[in-house]
Design a protein around this motif. Structure first.
Motif, PDB file in Angstrom:
ATOM      1  N   ALA A 229       0.851  -1.190   0.000  1.00 26.30           N
ATOM      2  CA  ALA A 229       0.000   0.000   0.000  1.00 26.30           C
ATOM      3  C   ALA A 229       0.887   1.240   0.000  1.00 26.30           C
ATOM      4  CB  ALA A 229      -0.904  -0.004   1.232  1.00 26.30           C
ATOM      5  N   ILE A 230       1.819   1.286   0.963  1.00 24.32           N
ATOM      6  CA  ILE A 230       2.731   2.426   1.056  1.00 24.32           C
ATOM      7  C   ILE A 230       4.173   1.938   1.019  1.00 24.32           C
ATOM      8  CG2 ILE A 230       3.574   4.278   2.565  1.00 24.32           C
ATOM      9  CD1 ILE A 230       0.740   4.776   3.425  1.00 24.32           C
ATOM     10  N   HIS A 231       4.925   2.499   0.113  1.00 23.26           N
ATOM     11  CA  HIS A 231       6.358   2.202   0.037  1.00 23.26           C
ATOM     12  C   HIS A 231       7.087   3.500   0.369  1.00 23.26           C
ATOM     13  CE1 HIS A 231       9.791  -0.095  -2.052  1.00 23.26           C
ATOM     14  NE2 HIS A 231      10.307   0.912  -1.385  1.00 23.26           N
ATOM     15  N   TRP A 232       7.716   3.492   1.530  1.00 24.23           N
ATOM     16  CA  TRP A 232       8.325   4.716   2.034  1.00 24.23           C
ATOM     17  C   TRP A 232       9.830   4.738   1.762  1.00 24.23           C
ATOM     18  CZ3 TRP A 232      11.911   5.418   6.133  1.00 24.23           C
ATOM     19  CH2 TRP A 232      12.088   6.748   6.552  1.00 24.23           C
ATOM     20  N   VAL A 233      10.302   5.894   1.308  1.00 19.04           N
ATOM     21  CA  VAL A 233      11.721   6.086   1.037  1.00 19.04           C
ATOM     22  C   VAL A 233      12.218   7.226   1.922  1.00 19.04           C
ATOM     23  CG1 VAL A 233      13.416   6.716  -0.731  1.00 19.04           C
ATOM     24  CG2 VAL A 233      11.438   5.308  -1.353  1.00 19.04           C
TER      25      VAL A 233
ATOM     26  N   HIS B 168      20.890   6.024   2.456  1.00 14.67           N
ATOM     27  CA  HIS B 168      21.407   4.776   3.019  1.00 14.67           C
ATOM     28  C   HIS B 168      20.432   4.126   3.993  1.00 14.67           C
ATOM     29  CE1 HIS B 168      25.063   5.763   1.031  1.00 14.67           C
ATOM     30  NE2 HIS B 168      25.135   6.917   1.671  1.00 14.67           N
ATOM     31  N   GLU B 169      19.387   4.846   4.335  1.00 19.05           N
ATOM     32  CA  GLU B 169      18.432   4.266   5.273  1.00 19.05           C
ATOM     33  C   GLU B 169      17.465   3.333   4.534  1.00 19.05           C
ATOM     34  OE1 GLU B 169      16.752   7.210   7.898  1.00 19.05           O
ATOM     35  OE2 GLU B 169      15.157   5.830   8.523  1.00 19.05           O
ATOM     36  N   LYS B 170      17.066   2.273   5.230  1.00 13.27           N
ATOM     37  CA  LYS B 170      16.207   1.264   4.589  1.00 13.27           C
ATOM     38  C   LYS B 170      14.794   1.781   4.312  1.00 13.27           C
ATOM     39  CE  LYS B 170      15.418  -3.087   5.563  1.00 13.27           C
ATOM     40  NZ  LYS B 170      15.029  -4.081   6.540  1.00 13.27           N
ATOM     41  N   ASP B 171      14.216   1.318   3.210  1.00 13.64           N
ATOM     42  CA  ASP B 171      12.820   1.636   2.906  1.00 13.64           C
ATOM     43  C   ASP B 171      11.912   0.973   3.947  1.00 13.64           C
ATOM     44  OD1 ASP B 171      13.940   2.643   0.631  1.00 13.64           O
ATOM     45  OD2 ASP B 171      12.861   1.337  -0.764  1.00 13.64           O
TER      46      ASP B 171
END
Ligand code: WT7
Length: 637
Positions: free
Chosen positions: A79-83, A88-91
């Motif tokens: 539903a939500i894919h956060w970046v 360098h931080e994980k999704d």
């Protein structure tokens, strides 16, 4: 199917039906949602006393339609894919099932903190999934959310909290943005000195920074969700119950709380989302806006989730760590539909093609823009270098008040034309009127853009002040909703937005009232009065030009430069960095008519650098002032 436009003929048929039988049209579109009780009447309206109701007496919960409805068929779909801001931080990825659970948890947290149906909840957060979760949690229990953009100052935050009458605020310790960090909790603390009604602050730990916590008032998000059940029945809402308040600037000083209601907003954001962008089941959709603005509400959260889409949420900024950030994310996530603002395109364009050429961009199928007119150069660059000449660009015109996209190409269906928003969506009936309110018919004409028939997601009121809503939108031209924009309808019947005709500026796609900025400037103790106008700016679209009259006796600074710095500081303090003037000119006086009215037309011309013809200036009290300002403009800027 009536809800999906696949070709020009579908569009023509849908449009015609939406005008000849609007009730039947919108009733059929709404059928596919889960309603706890069906509506009795599709629409009822009165544009004179402004009152509109869509899906009257219908009962529903919008989150049941955003989440529960998809659990069987799309439970594991993203539903939500956060970046994150930091590359360098994980999704963080939330399936529909997971989002449903998180929303239920936080809805129970809100309940436990005394929030109920109709209560206002303010959110002052960075672009983290928890912002979307909190928004949906409010909707789940029938509380009215009011998201306040994280770039606003403590004063602006306090004004909005107080106007909304919120007792609870959701915030975070800090918000990373590019190389900087916004001290959200510290700003909140400062704002809350002025907000007596706020009893509870829920703090999401984004960075884990050591922030001050008031033991009576402040609690942590992660502590709160530990001890609540992960099931929360959706509150059954009336179609016309308010869903949210979103503050926006107008031509007077005080920002107004635009109120959207539940049923109509749901139907229209969904309908416009799937059609304009031609969303297909496995597409990845990315809208780069902030949820603090209407674009994020309608096309990061509600529209995509109502469709069961995968929506990308991005915490960062276009130029961090470099100007290739957007394109790197597009390739990595295989984004199919990308929706951004002209100001971002222009900023990236200025950085050069080397940041684009490193990326394939072959997943892209549809490009969109929103928020301000897009100039031809930016349109062509976007089309050629990002869309590789194969992706249609949807130039979507709409407003906070309209809730959803109003005039826009339908991707791949309506032939595009650079700088044109092209044609109205089904259900939208635009008209151009002259200053007396007479409709200007035909093609190749220009006028004030109005809408003559209600659409489901139009604003219902301005919070706490219905009269203001009536005055602002329904009194300029009788029987019409007035947008505040000028518009051209060309030989093909295509619409091109020309910009605001009122005292509203559009700076980097952000809407700001000239009066709002003037009020802030006037707070400086040495300022007697000021006038602010927008002027053409290469990247921002419009920049802010402030003409300021000072009392030299009050001046405690040694240089004009220092004074100007102080004025900028006052504006940042009262509103936020987005309102910082690009140019400040100290003037001896403002060009006024004999009746004391500032002739802004002249100031706008000087701002544009066009000083040879001011038109009729015979009503000016002191023409020598204009000459002085002209000279000063050349010298100062
Ligand atoms: C004003 C509304 C709609 C979400 C973002 C802005 C201008 C918006 C376009 C466009 C030309 C546009 C108008 C409008 N505007 N989209 N595609 N072309 N101008 O919402 O802050 O409520 O501002 O933005 O002037 O009135 P908003």
């Amino acid at each position: 199917m009536i809800s999906r436009i696949n070709n020009l003929e579908d569009y023509a048929v849908a449009y015609r039906r939406s005008v000849s039988e609007p009730e039947r049209f919108w009733s059929e579109v709404a059928e596919q949602f889960v309603w706890r009780k069906k509506w009795d009447k599709t629409v009822e309206y009165d544009f004179d006393n402004y009152n509109v109701q869509w899906y009257k007496n219908g009962k529903l919960n919008i989150t049941e339609n955003c989440l529960d409805r998809h659990l069987l068929s799309r439970g594991d779909k993203t539903a939500i894919h956060w970046v994150a801001n930091d590359p360098h931080e994980k999704d963080r990825i939330f399936s529909y099932k997971e989002l449903h659970e998180q929303v239920s948890l936080f809805a129970n947290v809100l309940k436990r903190n005394g929030v109920g149906k109709g209560d206002r909840v303010c959110l002052y957060m960075p672009m983290v999934p928890e912002l979307a979760i909190a928004v949906l949690a409010c909707a789940r229990i029938g509380a009215i959310h009011s998201v306040i953009f994280g770039g606003f100052s403590a004063q602006a935050l306090a004004d909005r909290i107080n106007d909304a009458g919120a007792k609870i605020l959701i915030t975070a310790d800090q918000g990373p943005r590019g190389k900087k960090v916004v001290e959200l909790k510290a700003i909140t603390d400062e704002a809350l000195f002025k907000c007596e009604n706020v009893e509870r602050v829920i703090v999401y730990q984004r960075t884990g920074a050591d922030v001050k916590m008031d033991s009576e008032r402040d609690v942590y998000w992660h502590d709160e969700i530990k001890s609540v059940p992960n099931v929360c029945d959706p509150e059954v809402m009336d179609s016309e119950d308010p869903l949210f308040i979103l503050y926006t600037s107008g031509s007077t000083g005080k920002p107004k709380g635009v109120v959207h209601s539940t049923g109509g907003y749901m139907v229209y954001t969904w309908y416009s989302f799937r059609n304009v962008f031609q969303y297909q089941e496995n597409d990845v959709f990315w809208c780069t806006a902030d949820i603090g603005w209407i674009t994020g509400h309608s096309y990061i959260v509600y529209g995509p989730l109502l469709e069961g889409a995968t929506s990308v949420m991005f915490e960062g900024v276009p130029t961090f760590p470099d100007a290739g950030r957007f394109w790197r994310v597009v390739d990595r996530l295989k984004v199919n539909i990308f929706y951004t603002a002209p100001t971002a395109i222009r900023a990236l364009m200025a950085q050069g093609l080397e940041y684009v050429e490193l990326y394939k961009l072959d997943s892209l199928r549809v490009l969109g823009t929103v928020g301000e007119p897009i100039n031809r150069e930016a349109w062509e660059w976007y089309h050629q270098h990002i869309g590789k000449g194969r992706c249609p660009i949807v130039d979507t015109w709409w407003q906070t008040e309209t809730g959803g996209i109003m005039i826009s190409p339908i991707a791949g269906v309506i032939p595009t034309k650079p700088t044109y928003a092209t044609l109205p969506l089904p259900g939208i009936q635009p008209v151009l009127v002259d200053p007396e309110g007479n409709e200007i018919e035909g093609k190749g004409v220009e006028g004030n853009l109005c809408i003559k028939y209600p659409w489901p997601s139009m604003l219902r009121t301005t919070w706490g002040d219905h009269e203001r809503c009536k005055q602002t939108y329904f009194s300029t031209f009788k029987g019409l909703y007035f947008t505040g924009d000028g518009c051209r309808r060309d030989e093909d019947g295509y619409y091109r937005i020309l910009g605001r005709v009122d005292d509203v500026m559009n700076v980097s796609g952000h809407r700001l009232g000239t009066a709002e900025v003037e009020n802030a400037i006037n707070m400086h103790s040495a300022v007697i009065e000021s006038a602010v106008v927008g002027y053409p700016h290469d990247i921002k679209g419009q920049g802010i030009y402030a003409y300021v009259v000072c009392d030299s006796a009050e001046l405690e600074v040694s240089t004009i430069l220092e004074l100007k710095e102080q004025i900028l500081e006052v504006v940042i303090d009262k509103i936020g960095k987005i309102a910082r003037p690009d140019k400040v000119q100290i003037v001896r006086g403002l060009p006024k008519t004999r009746s004391g009215k500032i002739m802004r037309r002249i100031l706008r011309k000087i701002g544009e650098g066009q000083t040879d013809n001011f038109g009729d200036i015979s009503t000016l009290l002191d023409p020598s002032i204009v000459e002085a300002i002209k000279e000063g403009a050349v010298k100062d800027n």
